[in-house]
Motif scaffolding. Structure first.
Motif, mmCIF file in Angstrom:
data_model
loop_
_atom_site.group_PDB
_atom_site.id
_atom_site.type_symbol
_atom_site.label_atom_id
_atom_site.label_comp_id
_atom_site.label_asym_id
_atom_site.label_seq_id
_atom_site.Cartn_x
_atom_site.Cartn_y
_atom_site.Cartn_z
ATOM 1 N N LYS A 7 -14.305 -29.217 -6.604
ATOM 2 C CA LYS A 7 -14.305 -28.014 -5.768
ATOM 3 C C LYS A 7 -13.132 -27.110 -6.151
ATOM 4 C CE LYS A 7 -14.049 -26.733 -0.898
ATOM 5 N NZ LYS A 7 -13.922 -27.248 0.465
ATOM 6 N N ASN A 8 -11.961 -27.680 -6.381
ATOM 7 C CA ASN A 8 -10.789 -26.883 -6.762
ATOM 8 C C ASN A 8 -10.989 -26.228 -8.128
ATOM 9 O OD1 ASN A 8 -9.414 -27.422 -4.410
ATOM 10 N ND2 ASN A 8 -8.266 -29.157 -5.247
ATOM 11 N N ARG A 9 -11.584 -26.946 -9.073
ATOM 12 C CA ARG A 9 -11.834 -26.371 -10.397
ATOM 13 C C ARG A 9 -12.825 -25.202 -10.323
ATOM 14 N NH1 ARG A 9 -11.975 -31.481 -14.575
ATOM 15 N NH2 ARG A 9 -9.766 -32.000 -14.307
ATOM 16 N N ILE A 10 -13.857 -25.362 -9.531
ATOM 17 C CA ILE A 10 -14.844 -24.280 -9.372
ATOM 18 C C ILE A 10 -14.179 -23.060 -8.730
ATOM 19 C CG2 ILE A 10 -16.934 -23.595 -8.110
ATOM 20 C CD1 ILE A 10 -17.994 -26.439 -8.601
ATOM 21 N N LEU A 11 -13.342 -23.263 -7.723
ATOM 22 C CA LEU A 11 -12.633 -22.158 -7.085
ATOM 23 C C LEU A 11 -11.692 -21.468 -8.076
ATOM 24 C CD1 LEU A 11 -11.866 -23.556 -3.520
ATOM 25 C CD2 LEU A 11 -13.489 -21.771 -4.159
ATOM 26 N N LYS A 12 -11.002 -22.251 -8.936
ATOM 27 C CA LYS A 12 -10.132 -21.657 -9.943
ATOM 28 C C LYS A 12 -10.929 -20.816 -10.935
ATOM 29 C CE LYS A 12 -6.154 -24.712 -10.342
ATOM 30 N NZ LYS A 12 -5.452 -25.659 -11.211
ATOM 31 N N ILE A 13 -12.046 -21.339 -11.397
ATOM 32 C CA ILE A 13 -12.896 -20.600 -12.350
ATOM 33 C C ILE A 13 -13.395 -19.310 -11.711
ATOM 34 C CG2 ILE A 13 -15.113 -20.657 -13.577
ATOM 35 C CD1 ILE A 13 -14.580 -23.666 -14.064
ATOM 36 N N LEU A 14 -13.829 -19.391 -10.468
ATOM 37 C CA LEU A 14 -14.300 -18.219 -9.749
ATOM 38 C C LEU A 14 -13.171 -17.190 -9.575
ATOM 39 C CD1 LEU A 14 -16.732 -16.948 -8.334
ATOM 40 C CD2 LEU A 14 -16.006 -18.085 -6.241
ATOM 41 N N ALA A 15 -11.991 -17.642 -9.216
ATOM 42 C CA ALA A 15 -10.845 -16.735 -9.038
ATOM 43 C C ALA A 15 -10.475 -16.066 -10.363
ATOM 44 C CB ALA A 15 -9.652 -17.500 -8.469
#
Length: 175
Positions: A7-15
């Protein structure tokens, strides 16, 4: 892997993706504010315009206020006899960028013309006939779109037009 890590990796990629898109949009807007870039765009598009119509055109400058708003200063269009047919001190155009990119019909939300002057007179259209310079101008534009390979020419519609301190002159040299 843990669900929280994914979840944190997906949020980082999105950001990072959103940040990159915003950076590209702001960079494009800033690049379009550079005078040499603006002059290059003016020369490219007005060169084509003058070639299509046979009417010389000049622009003092333009500014892209936002991606859908354009301000043009000191726009002049000269007829083949070097009469200043159209002179606009300041032109503000509010358009829809999506329609320009898609090359569909062009819907302009609004136009503001400050200190516009239109001069209409009869000029030779051919060896034997004369016509109004504005009619010759429109006919040249229509010929260009009519010979465009049989495709449908775009229609231009203007939602609102505001004229400030504008003047219209007509000279009939035969009278």
């Amino acid at each position: 892997m843990n669900v929280q890590v994914i979840k944190n990796r997906i949020l980082k990629i999105l950001a990072y993706t959103i940040t990159a898109i915003v950076f590209l949009l702001v960079s494009a807007l800033l690049i379009l504010q550079i005078p040499s870039v603006q002059q290059s765009l003016i020369n490219r598009y007005l060169g084509n315009f003058s070639g299509v119509t046979g009417f010389k055109s000049t622009v003092g400058g333009f500014r892209l206020l936002w991606f859908d708003r354009l301000e043009v200063e000191n726009l002049n269009v000269y007829d083949p006899l070097d009469n200043k047919m159209i002179s606009i001190k300041r032109l503000l155009i509010n358009y829809e960028l999506r329609q320009l990119i898609e090359k569909n019909d062009i819907n302009i939300d609004g136009i503001v013309l400050d200190s516009a002057q239109v001069f209409i007179t009869k000029i030779p259209e051919s060896d034997t006939s004369k016509n109004l310079n504005f009619n010759v101008f429109i006919n040249q534009i229509n010929k260009q779109f009519a010979s465009g390979g049989g495709g449908k020419s775009p229609k231009v519609s203007i939602g609102e037009a505001v004229l400030n301190q504008s003047m219209f002159r007509y000279l009939n040299p035969t009278q």
